[in-house]
Scaffold this active site. Sequence first.
Site, PDB file in Angstrom:
ATOM      1  N   CYS A   1      -4.134  10.862   1.692  1.00 57.19           N
ATOM      2  CA  CYS A   1      -3.322   9.537   1.657  1.00 57.19           C
ATOM      3  C   CYS A   1      -2.006   9.924   1.284  1.00 57.19           C
ATOM      4  CB  CYS A   1      -4.040   8.656   0.785  1.00 57.19           C
ATOM      5  SG  CYS A   1      -5.568   7.889   1.477  1.00 57.19           S
TER       6      CYS A   1
ATOM      7  N   LYS B   1       0.757  -1.128   0.040  1.00 55.71           N
ATOM      8  CA  LYS B   1      -0.149   0.065   0.031  1.00 55.71           C
ATOM      9  C   LYS B   1       0.814   1.328  -0.012  1.00 55.71           C
ATOM     10  CE  LYS B   1      -3.262   2.879   0.560  1.00 55.71           C
ATOM     11  NZ  LYS B   1      -4.015   3.242  -0.721  1.00 55.71           N
TER      12      LYS B   1
HETATM   13  N1  NAD Z   1      -9.571   7.991   2.043  1.00 51.22           N
HETATM   14  C1  NAD Z   1      -8.955   7.134   1.060  1.00 51.22           C
HETATM   15  O1  NAD Z   1      -9.267   7.485  -0.103  1.00 51.22           O
HETATM   16  C2  NAD Z   1      -8.316   6.113   1.634  1.00 51.22           C
HETATM   17  C3  NAD Z   1      -7.957   5.167   0.464  1.00 51.22           C
HETATM   18  C4  NAD Z   1      -7.179   4.124   0.768  1.00 51.22           C
HETATM   19  C5  NAD Z   1      -6.931   3.646   2.361  1.00 51.22           C
HETATM   20  N2  NAD Z   1      -7.208   4.654   3.067  1.00 51.22           N
HETATM   21  C6  NAD Z   1      -6.907   4.371   4.610  1.00 51.22           C
HETATM   22  O2  NAD Z   1      -7.920   4.217   5.394  1.00 51.22           O
HETATM   23  C7  NAD Z   1      -7.964   4.344   6.682  1.00 51.22           C
HETATM   24  C8  NAD Z   1      -9.272   5.211   7.019  1.00 51.22           C
HETATM   25  O3  NAD Z   1      -9.182   6.187   6.027  1.00 51.22           O
HETATM   26  P1  NAD Z   1     -10.598   7.198   5.847  1.00 51.22           P
HETATM   27  O4  NAD Z   1     -10.225   8.230   4.703  1.00 51.22           O
HETATM   28  O5  NAD Z   1     -11.709   6.325   5.806  1.00 51.22           O
HETATM   29  O6  NAD Z   1     -10.610   8.118   7.187  1.00 51.22           O
HETATM   30  P2  NAD Z   1     -11.653   9.013   8.089  1.00 51.22           P
HETATM   31  O7  NAD Z   1     -11.045   9.738   8.793  1.00 51.22           O
HETATM   32  O8  NAD Z   1     -12.730   9.266   6.811  1.00 51.22           O
HETATM   33  O9  NAD Z   1     -12.545   7.793   8.887  1.00 51.22           O
HETATM   34  C9  NAD Z   1     -11.929   7.359  10.055  1.00 51.22           C
HETATM   35  C10 NAD Z   1     -13.355   7.019  10.816  1.00 51.22           C
HETATM   36  O10 NAD Z   1     -12.881   6.090  12.070  1.00 51.22           O
HETATM   37  C11 NAD Z   1     -13.689   6.717  13.072  1.00 51.22           C
HETATM   38  N3  NAD Z   1     -13.073   6.260  14.282  1.00 51.22           N
HETATM   39  C12 NAD Z   1     -11.925   6.797  15.046  1.00 51.22           C
HETATM   40  N4  NAD Z   1     -11.727   5.985  16.087  1.00 51.22           N
HETATM   41  C13 NAD Z   1     -12.571   4.972  16.167  1.00 51.22           C
HETATM   42  C14 NAD Z   1     -12.919   4.237  17.168  1.00 51.22           C
HETATM   43  N5  NAD Z   1     -12.158   3.946  18.272  1.00 51.22           N
HETATM   44  N6  NAD Z   1     -14.087   3.196  16.899  1.00 51.22           N
HETATM   45  C15 NAD Z   1     -14.656   3.486  15.843  1.00 51.22           C
HETATM   46  N7  NAD Z   1     -14.481   4.341  14.861  1.00 51.22           N
HETATM   47  C16 NAD Z   1     -13.506   5.327  15.069  1.00 51.22           C
HETATM   48  C17 NAD Z   1     -13.870   8.204  12.873  1.00 51.22           C
HETATM   49  O11 NAD Z   1     -14.777   8.642  13.727  1.00 51.22           O
HETATM   50  C18 NAD Z   1     -13.792   8.102  11.309  1.00 51.22           C
HETATM   51  O12 NAD Z   1     -15.387   8.258  11.259  1.00 51.22           O
HETATM   52  C19 NAD Z   1      -6.784   5.256   6.910  1.00 51.22           C
HETATM   53  O13 NAD Z   1      -5.645   4.280   7.309  1.00 51.22           O
HETATM   54  C20 NAD Z   1      -6.301   5.712   5.578  1.00 51.22           C
HETATM   55  O14 NAD Z   1      -5.111   5.740   5.174  1.00 51.22           O
HETATM   56  C21 NAD Z   1      -8.119   5.706   2.987  1.00 51.22           C
END
Ligand code: NAD
Length: 444
Positions: free
Chosen positions: A261, A205
């Site tokens: 990201c 990744k």
């Molecule tokens: N956004 C992208 O395009 C993308 C693509 C691939 C990978 N990722 C990876 O995926 C992961 C998530 O990214 P995202 O963009 O969805 O983040 P985001 O910030 O949109 O969402 C994270 C969610 O997790 C929740 N959260 C935090 N602590 C929590 C807990 N203890 N219990 C339950 N929920 C909890 C938050 O409230 C939030 O809704 C990251 O590691 C990111 O690097 C993101």
Amino acid sequence: MKIAMIGTGYVGLVTGTCFADSGNDVVCVDIDEAKIAALRNGKIPIYEPGLSELVLRNAESGRLSFTTDLAEAVSASKLVYLAVGTPPADDGSADLSALRSVVDAIAPHLRENAIVVTKSTVPVGTNQWIFERLRAILGRDVDVASNPEFLKEGAAIEDFMKPDRVVVGVRSEKVAQTLHELYRPFLRTDRPFLSMSPQSAELTKYVANALLSTKISFINEMANLCERMGGDINDVRRGIGHDQRIGFAFLFPGVGYGGSCFPKDVRALASMARDHGLEPRIMDAVDLVNREQKKVLVEKFESHFGDEIVGKRIAVWGLAFKPRTDDIREAPALTLLDYLLQRGAVPQVHDPEATENIRQIYGSQLIYCEGAMDALNGADALAINTEWKAYHNPDFAEMRTRMNGHVIFDGRNLYEPARMVEHGFTYHSIGRPLASVSEEPQAV
Ligand SMILES: NC(=O)c1ccc[n+]([C@@H]2O[C@H](COP(=O)([O-])OP(=O)(O)OC[C@H]3O[C@@H](n4cnc5c(N)ncnc54)[C@H](O)[C@@H]3O)[C@@H](O)[C@H]2O)c1
């Protein structure tokens, strides 16, 4: 399969919804009560094409639900997916505090045969840590797996439903088979399911995002070279892109990459390299070039207006870090807005989706416009940060009538310089010669 998706952000919501759409029972969990309440009422917290319809359809069918009750969701599930955020810490490393607290919270509720799958982007060794942590808490081995996500914001559903590949990092063939079953509906046109060690999957990744970021910073540096030396990056792009070893993808010059990201993953990979005694020279350069590139329109404004910028009305088209999303995390537009405000200019902004997110940062400091054309009223210049489709083919005659000064700073090379002069605009773009009309003041 029964699936708990812990973390209902961008990735958790899209992944959970797509799994539900292929017939699984998915419960999405989040600590954000307002977000869960909104989702239960059919309100989608992010803009992503096609997502709203898909969430509503699967929620109505009963296959997709939303809760803050982690214990109930985990104890009912065979697959427990972790999709919480892994934002950058101050030193650039990934902050794993949310993920760690979730691992501790799910442990007592895991069923005997549960598999804990990490969807979040996590440093190499995190799955091993999860395995050991669960063993320490429960006194037994729990199956864990890494399943990094490669979706793009703005095309997330399409990417998830038709992935170029699915990567899983597993410790046993049995877990690989379960995940292959889960993904089979999305791999029907012979798309590869790649099973490897958790360490390799975690690294895959970061390496993917690092290489894509490198391509962007590379072409941006070449664009800057073109400007200094009198070349045209568009011609150079064509000149190299037809070479099959190079190709065209991800080699568009612009105002730098943003989003949640690329910036954080490049820095996290560099931080991992340092932790292992390796100097991450390429990653550091990619990050530095990108930070500088975000100022490229600022420099063009400075050389065009100088101190005359004070009090100027500047139309800004595009605030999201890329089209088809409302995400403004690390968006290049923020660098430009900060500069304009600090220099006493008056930004009149437009974005099809990201305005509300920008309003939360800048409040009453900006003039928010409903339509792209409205932002041009009385403007002394236009700056373009995001290549939304709606900006590609505007009515230039109307633009000229509405604007007070006829100069465009295009951070995405949307238009042909020669045609812009015909339309009566001085036109700054990236890596191409300045196209100017005589009525406009040149560098002061
Ligand atoms: N956004 C992208 O395009 C993308 C693509 C691939 C990978 N990722 C990876 O995926 C992961 C998530 O990214 P995202 O963009 O969805 O983040 P985001 O910030 O949109 O969402 C994270 C969610 O997790 C929740 N959260 C935090 N602590 C929590 C807990 N203890 N219990 C339950 N929920 C909890 C938050 O409230 C939030 O809704 C990251 O590691 C990111 O690097 C993101």
